[in-house]
Design an enzyme around this catalytic site. Sequence first.
Site, short mmCIF file in Angstrom:
data_model
loop_
_atom_site.label_atom_id
_atom_site.label_comp_id
_atom_site.label_asym_id
_atom_site.label_seq_id
_atom_site.Cartn_x
_atom_site.Cartn_y
_atom_site.Cartn_z
CB CYS A 184 -0.92 0.00 1.22
SG CYS A 184 -1.97 -1.47 1.38
N GLY A 195 4.64 7.10 -1.38
CA GLY A 195 6.00 6.60 -1.39
C GLY A 195 6.89 6.88 -0.20
N GLY A 196 6.35 7.34 0.92
CA GLY A 196 7.20 7.64 2.07
C GLY A 196 7.99 6.44 2.57
CE LYS A 197 5.09 3.21 7.29
NZ LYS A 197 4.15 4.34 7.13
CG ASP A 247 1.55 2.42 5.88
OD1 ASP A 247 0.86 2.36 6.91
OD2 ASP A 247 2.06 3.46 5.45
CB CYS A 256 -0.68 5.97 11.30
SG CYS A 256 -1.78 6.34 9.92
#
Length: 438
Positions: free
Chosen positions: A244, A248-250, A315, A368
């Site tokens: 997921c 694109g942060g992770k 995520d 989160c």
Amino acid sequence: MTPAARMQAAIELYEGMNGTQRPSDRVAADYFRQRRYIGAKDRRDITLQCYGALRSHARLDWWIRTCGAEVTPRRQILAWRLLALGESLERLRERLGTGKYAPAAPDGEEMELLQCLSTHTLDHPDQPMDVALEMPEWLMEPLSHALGERLELELTALREAAVVDLRVNTLKAELPQVRTALAEEGIETEPCPWSPLGLRIDGRRPVAATRAFRDGLLEVQDEGSQLVALLADARPGLRVCDFCAGAGGKTLALAAAMENKGQLLACDVLDKRLNRSSVRLRRAGVHNVTRRALSSERDPWLKRHKQSFDRVLVDAPCSGSGTWRRNPEGKWRFSPEDLSELLDLQARILESAARLVKPGGRLVYATCSLLREENEQQVEAFLAKHSEFAVRPVRTLWTELLPTTLPEGQGDYLRLFPAAHGTDGFFAAVLERQEVEG
């Protein structure tokens, strides 16, 4: 801009935030983009007023209704100035109706409201707990179940503004180098306590305007999110799927951990979000990522790639309750129906993503969220149906993967909280598919 003009701008922006389902930060970005004449100092003041009102939403409403008036965005801004800032009624009246760009003068009814509010402060012992803690009433029971005796402490922390954390991009730099580069541009940082790649800023600073950011030496990423990516243990040469991936942060964090070696697949059902990640990937110097848009969590592509990945990070879409310091409007837009739909979606995503994990590989489920329904209960329900997966306890993984001290309270799963750990609220479970015997 004059103080009165800034107040009027805050009222206009706050009305826009209340009149849409779009995230408030995007509403604010569009508002200021269309008014480029507003300087940086004025933008900060206007934004402070709006987010102050957002974080005080329930208490402001309670006071306005207690004073016998109808709630409007304008009245919330005015009430926030009186109750939270402690501005005097006389000073406030001086700024209403006193110039071309000032807010309109109050009518008789509104003047009575302002007089009523002017003798009080934001908090009051008569406020119900859900109002005092700025939380929808229906969420108090599941949050109490999740937080127990820490409920008041954590929800009080959730009312406050979040810190800004940065992740050093190890493809291009090391932490001391980035810290020095930022200091040269006037931004002081401190190392994060848990993430070996994290730097923390006290207050909001124009990070995106720095050369270090433009050169891809860092990304803005909460320390909790950094830790989730680190616990995925995405090593060089592995085949990894960010199931997921979103914007694109992770994915960026996983690519850096892999040193651009191996295959990293970024998947999402929203191809527009995937496309937005391209700029970030180029800036960070990442070149081992392939992006794939899925038709749904049950895309036929999954069947063709069954048990072919060493690591799969999920995520999952969630309530976002752990991030409500940053997005305070989210809690008021979230409903019991939304939670029910999310729980069903999370279970389906976890089921589908698990098919990609090879024997000996790991599935990392993360949210989160603060809610047990989205976290422990999802994992436990999955494990009850999949005996081929077993939990790799975070308390043992941490010592294998990270040089920092294990945060207090960790066991089988990673549980991070704003008050206890200074991060957003995060949950992560690392599940390993057992090797086939014989």
